[in-house]
Design an enzyme around this catalytic site. Structure first.
Site, short mmCIF file in Angstrom:
data_model
loop_
_atom_site.label_atom_id
_atom_site.label_comp_id
_atom_site.label_asym_id
_atom_site.label_seq_id
_atom_site.Cartn_x
_atom_site.Cartn_y
_atom_site.Cartn_z
N ASP A 41 0.71 -1.31 -0.14
CA ASP A 41 0.07 0.09 -0.02
C ASP A 41 0.89 1.12 0.16
O ASP A 41 0.71 1.99 1.07
CB ASP A 41 -0.94 -0.04 1.25
CG ASP A 41 -1.91 -1.37 1.52
OD1 ASP A 41 -2.44 -1.94 0.36
OD2 ASP A 41 -2.10 -1.67 2.53
N GLU A 214 -11.33 0.00 -3.66
CA GLU A 214 -10.44 0.77 -2.66
C GLU A 214 -9.31 1.27 -3.37
O GLU A 214 -9.25 1.64 -4.46
CB GLU A 214 -9.94 -0.50 -1.74
CG GLU A 214 -9.16 -1.31 -2.54
CD GLU A 214 -8.76 -2.78 -1.54
OE1 GLU A 214 -9.33 -2.84 -0.44
OE2 GLU A 214 -8.03 -3.51 -2.14
N GLU A 338 25.22 4.78 4.13
CA GLU A 338 24.47 3.90 4.96
C GLU A 338 24.38 2.57 4.53
O GLU A 338 23.90 2.43 3.41
CB GLU A 338 23.03 4.34 5.62
CG GLU A 338 23.30 5.92 6.23
CD GLU A 338 24.02 6.03 7.16
OE1 GLU A 338 24.01 4.81 8.11
OE2 GLU A 338 24.70 6.92 7.66
N GLU A 340 22.10 0.35 5.08
CA GLU A 340 20.53 0.17 4.91
C GLU A 340 20.25 0.89 3.60
O GLU A 340 19.13 0.75 3.31
CB GLU A 340 19.84 0.24 5.98
CG GLU A 340 19.77 1.92 6.45
CD GLU A 340 20.96 2.34 7.24
OE1 GLU A 340 22.05 1.80 7.42
OE2 GLU A 340 20.83 3.44 7.85
O1 FUB Z 1 -3.44 -3.48 3.13
C1 FUB Z 1 -4.56 -3.67 3.57
C2 FUB Z 1 -5.61 -3.27 2.57
O2 FUB Z 1 -5.39 -4.16 1.49
C3 FUB Z 1 -5.64 -1.89 2.21
O3 FUB Z 1 -6.32 -0.90 2.99
C4 FUB Z 1 -6.36 -1.98 0.80
O4 FUB Z 1 -6.08 -0.99 -0.23
C5 FUB Z 1 -5.84 -3.46 0.13
O5 FUB Z 1 -4.40 -3.09 -0.52
#
Ligand code: FUB
Length: 461
Positions: A41, A214, A338, A340
Site C-alpha cells: 500500500d 479501494e 549507510e 541500509e
Molecule cells: O493492506 C490492507 C488493505 O489491502 C488496504 O487497505 C487495501 O487498499 C488493500 O491493499
C-alpha cells in the site's frame, strides 16, 4: 481488502490465480524494492530531494496462509536516485504511538507548513492522523481519537462502507482534501481538510466511481485532476482512473493505468508521484513471497514503474517490467554510505542503532547487499572502510564489483582482537574506475549472530 472474501465470490478467478502463482515461481515480474521486508500500500512524499515511500508493514502478518491483515505499523523507505533505497524502519506503530487504534493500514503522507501528516486506516473502521517534524518520524497522534468515522457528516449513508484508504491531497490554492472509502461504486468520499490538517471542514461528498473497490489516489498535472483507484475483483483489481478539471466533481472515467500486476493476483494498491522531472507509479505485488515459497496473500512487497502521459493528458497504460526504472545520478563512494541503502540483497535484516539510525544486522555466510551505480571517478579508491560488529577470525566482508562473483576490490578481515560492538575496519582497495555496481558479501560466518554493518566508504587515491 479481505481477499479470502473476494476469492469465495470468484472461485474460477482463484483457480486462475493459483495457476499463475505456480507458473511465476522463481521469476521476478518487476523491480522489487526493499525486498528484505514485506511492505504494501505505498504512499509517496517528495521532500527535500528525496522520495519517501510509506507502507503497511506486512511483516506484522504471520507466515501462514490464514494470517489476515494485522498490520499495526508503518515502515518508511526513501531514495534520491530511484534505485538504491534507504530503510528508515518503523516510523509509526499502534498502540505505541496511537492508543485508540489497533491497525495502521494503507497510509497517505503529506507535508505542509514544515510538518508531515500521516493518515491511516484503523483497519476498515475509521481514519486517523499522526504528525511529525521529520519525514522519517517518529509520528505521534495529535487527536487521541479518529479523524474520520461514521459520524463524520456525509460518510453515511453508505452500503457496507470500508472506512479506510485515506488519500491526502493539497491543491495549488492551499485547499487540502482527504479522499477515502471502499467497497462500492458509491462509497468514495472526499472531505475538505482545514489548514491545520488534523480537522475537517464541512460534509464529505461523493462521486460515482465505476467498479470502485479501494485504494483512492489523487494527483494533479497540468491543471487536470486524476482520481485513480483499485477496481473490484470482477474488474480484476486493476488500477483505473478518472479525470476532471475540479478536485471534487465532474470526473469522467478514462481507463486503465495498470492491469493486475504480474505476481500479485490479489488486492492492488498504488501511488503516483513526480520526482526529478519524471512521473512514477509505486505499487505492491507478491513476488518476494512467491520466490521464498511462503503463502503470498499477506506478504506483499513494493515495486515501481515509470508513468507516462499522452499529449492529451491521458495516461499511457503501464507495461509491468522487471527493471523499468532508470537510476538518477550515481552513488558517491567517497562519502559515508549507510549500509541500509541498497538496491538488492540476500538474507539481510535491518535494526535501529543506539543513535536513532539504522543498520544491517545478522549477515551470515554468503549474505550480501548490492548498491547500484557507484561512481569511482577517474582516480579510483585506495582504502575501504566499514563500521562493523561481529567480524572475528574466519569471517570477512568482501567488496565485489559488477556481479556477485565479480572482481574483488576490497576485503575486510578480523585482526583477532576486536572489542565488542560496532568498530571501524579499514583495508586496501584495488584500482577501479567509473560507475560500478557493488556487492558487499559476507563470507565465513558460522556463529548464530552474523555481522552487523552500519556504514561504508572508500578513500580516493
Ligand atoms: O493492506 C490492507 C488493505 O489491502 C488496504 O487497505 C487495501 O487498499 C488493500 O491493499
Amino acid at each position: 481488502m479481505i481477499m479470502k472474501q473476494a476469492n469465495q465470490k470468484y472461485p474460477k478467478l482463484t483457480l486462475l490465480f493459483c495457476l499463475l502463482f505456480m507458473l511465476a515461481k522463481n521469476s521476478y515480474a518487476d523491480d522489487h524494492i526493499a525486498s528484505h521486508r514485506h511492505l504494501a500500500d505505498p504512499a509517496t512524499l517528495v521532500y527535500n530531494g528525496r522520495v519517501y515511500l510509506y507502507a503497511s508493514n506486512d511483516d506484522d502478518n504471520t507466515d501462514d496462509k490464514d494470517s489476515g491483515y494485522k498490520m499495526k505499523s508503518i515502515v518508511c523507505i526513501s531514495s534520491s536516485d530511484m534505485k538504491n533505497w534507504t530503510d528508515h524502519g518503523v516510523v509509526f506503530e499502534a498502540p505505541r504511538d496511537v492508543t485508540w487504534a489497533s491497525r495502521t493500514w494503507a497510509p497517505s503522507v503529506i507535508a505542509r507548513n514544515g510538518k508531515i501528516y500521516l493518515y491511516f486506516g484503523n483497519g476498515g473502521s475509521g481514519i486517523g492522523v499522526a504528525t511529525s517534524s521529520s519525514p522519517i518520524g517518529p509520528f505521534k497522534d495529535p487527536l487521541g481519537k479518529k479523524l474520520i468515522d461514521n459520524e463524520t457528516p456525509g460518510v453515511q449513508p453508505a452500503k457496507n462502507m470500508w472506512l479506510f484508504d485515506p488519500m491526502a491531497f493539497l491543491d495549488d490554492d492551499g485547499q487540502a482534501y482527504l479522499y477515502f472509502g471502499g467497497n462500492g461504486e458509491d462509497n468514495m468520499r472526499v472531505i475538505k481538510l482545514n489548514e491545520d490538517m488534523i480537522s475537517v471542514n464541512g460534509r464529505a461528498t461523493s462521486f460515482h466511481v465505476p467498479a470502485f473497490f479501494e485504494a483512492s489516489w489523487m494527483h494533479k498535472r497540468n491543471g487536470n485532476y486524476y482520481f485513480s483507484y483499485s477496481s473490484n475483483p470482477k474488474a480484476e483489481m486493476r488500477i483505473d482512473y478518472m479525470m476532471s478539471t475540479n478536485p471534487t466533481t465532474g470526473f469522467v472515467y478514462k481507463g486503465v493505468i495498470g492491469a493486475q500486476p504480474p505476481n500479485n493476483n490479489n488486492n492492488n494498491h498504488h501511488g503516483i508521484f513526480e520526482f526529478k522531472g519524471k512521473w512514477y507509479h509505486a505499487y505492491h505485488n507478491r513476488v518476494v513471497a512467491i520466490k521464498k515459497g511462503i503463502p503470498p496473500v499477506y506478504k506483499r512487497n513494493l515495486a515501481i514503474e515509470e508513468l507516462n502521459y499522452k499529449p492529451d493528458g491521458s495516461i499511457v497504460q503501464i507495461n509491468y517490467t522487471v527493471n523499468g526504472v532508470t537510476q538518477i545520478g550515481a552513488v558517491n563512494p567517497y562519502q559515508r554510505n549507510e549500509a541500509e541503502t541498497l538496491q538488492d540483497q540476500e538474507g539481510i535484516m535491518t535494526k535501529n542503532t543506539a543513535d536513532g539510525g539504522m543498520q544491517i544486522s545478522g549477515m551470515k555466510n554468503n549474505n550480501w547487499i548490492k548498491v547500484q551505480g557507484v561512481d569511482f571517478g577517474k582516480k579510483g579508491p585506495k582504502l575501504f572502510s566499514a563500521q562493523i560488529s561481529g567480524l572475528s577470525p574466519g569471517i570477512s566482508l568482501e567488496v565485489r564489483a559488477g556481479s556477485l562473483d565479480g572482481k574483488q576490490i576490497a576485503k575486510l578481515v578480523s585482526t583477532g582482537k576486536q572489542a565488542a560492538g560496532l568498530q571501524l575496519h579499514t583495508g586496501k582497495a584495488e584500482l577501479i574506475k567509473g560507475k560500478q555496481d557493488l556487492y558487499l558479501v559476507v563470507s565465513g560466518v558460522d556463529s548464530a549472530n552474523g555481522i552487523d554493518i552500519d556504514w561504508w566508504r572508500f578513500q580516493q587515491r
